[in-house]
Write a protein that holds these residues in place. Sequence first.
Motif, PDB file in Angstrom:
ATOM      1  N   PRO A  21      56.798  57.528  15.739  1.00  0.00           N
ATOM      2  CA  PRO A  21      56.737  56.094  15.432  1.00  0.00           C
ATOM      3  C   PRO A  21      55.441  55.632  14.774  1.00  0.00           C
ATOM      4  N   TYR A  22      54.362  56.411  14.886  1.00  0.00           N
ATOM      5  CA  TYR A  22      53.089  55.964  14.335  1.00  0.00           C
ATOM      6  C   TYR A  22      52.591  56.817  13.179  1.00  0.00           C
ATOM      7  N   LEU A  23      53.455  57.622  12.595  1.00  0.00           N
ATOM      8  CA  LEU A  23      53.051  58.446  11.459  1.00  0.00           C
ATOM      9  C   LEU A  23      54.107  58.347  10.367  1.00  0.00           C
ATOM     10  N   ALA A  24      54.162  57.197   9.744  1.00  0.00           N
ATOM     11  CA  ALA A  24      55.116  56.962   8.663  1.00  0.00           C
ATOM     12  C   ALA A  24      54.696  57.765   7.429  1.00  0.00           C
ATOM     13  N   PRO A  27      55.196  56.533   1.010  1.00  0.00           N
ATOM     14  CA  PRO A  27      54.337  55.381   0.753  1.00  0.00           C
ATOM     15  C   PRO A  27      54.354  54.327   1.856  1.00  0.00           C
ATOM     16  N   LYS A  28      54.864  54.641   3.025  1.00  0.00           N
ATOM     17  CA  LYS A  28      54.959  53.669   4.121  1.00  0.00           C
ATOM     18  C   LYS A  28      53.841  53.840   5.145  1.00  0.00           C
ATOM     19  N   ARG A  29      52.863  54.679   4.836  1.00  0.00           N
ATOM     20  CA  ARG A  29      51.755  54.942   5.757  1.00  0.00           C
ATOM     21  C   ARG A  29      51.118  53.637   6.200  1.00  0.00           C
ATOM     22  N   GLN A  32      54.864  50.979  11.068  1.00  0.00           N
ATOM     23  CA  GLN A  32      55.557  51.719  12.109  1.00  0.00           C
ATOM     24  C   GLN A  32      56.705  52.497  11.464  1.00  0.00           C
ATOM     25  N   ASN A  33      56.824  53.761  11.807  1.00  0.00           N
ATOM     26  CA  ASN A  33      57.862  54.611  11.222  1.00  0.00           C
ATOM     27  C   ASN A  33      59.234  54.170  11.714  1.00  0.00           C
ATOM     28  N   GLU A  34      60.238  54.397  10.880  1.00  0.00           N
ATOM     29  CA  GLU A  34      61.615  54.104  11.240  1.00  0.00           C
ATOM     30  C   GLU A  34      62.527  55.093  10.520  1.00  0.00           C
ATOM     31  N   PRO A  35      63.732  55.290  11.025  1.00  0.00           N
ATOM     32  CA  PRO A  35      64.642  56.272  10.429  1.00  0.00           C
ATOM     33  C   PRO A  35      64.884  56.094   8.934  1.00  0.00           C
ATOM     34  N   ALA A  36      64.861  54.877   8.443  1.00  0.00           N
ATOM     35  CA  ALA A  36      65.092  54.640   7.012  1.00  0.00           C
ATOM     36  C   ALA A  36      64.040  55.321   6.140  1.00  0.00           C
ATOM     37  N   TYR A  37      62.884  55.607   6.697  1.00  0.00           N
ATOM     38  CA  TYR A  37      61.809  56.218   5.919  1.00  0.00           C
ATOM     39  C   TYR A  37      61.969  57.733   5.754  1.00  0.00           C
TER      40      TYR A  37
END
Length: 102
Positions: A21-24, A27-29, A32-37
Amino acid sequence: DIRNSVAAVPLENLLVETDSPYLAPVPKRGKQNEPAYVVHTAEKLADLMGVTGEELATRTTDNFFRYFSKTRRLLVGSRVWEPDGGPVTRKSRAIAGPAVPC
């Protein structure tokens, strides 16, 4: 380095997943990470492995259904493909059990 290690993994052994959850991924760094990424992770993997994004998606989806053989593919368009490679019609899908997205 991790990129060299990933590139050495055979495609038939690879799955793409996000559970951090904290390592997107770039380019989303910073978000919060999410499955779409996971698509960004897959794009980088495809680049590292020297295959197209479509090839990586096909191979990792097939791997998922091979490793998790009790799952069924979701109907896409007019047909669904089962893990054994055989087509299933709309009518038979209703009795095939739970579906998962492909």
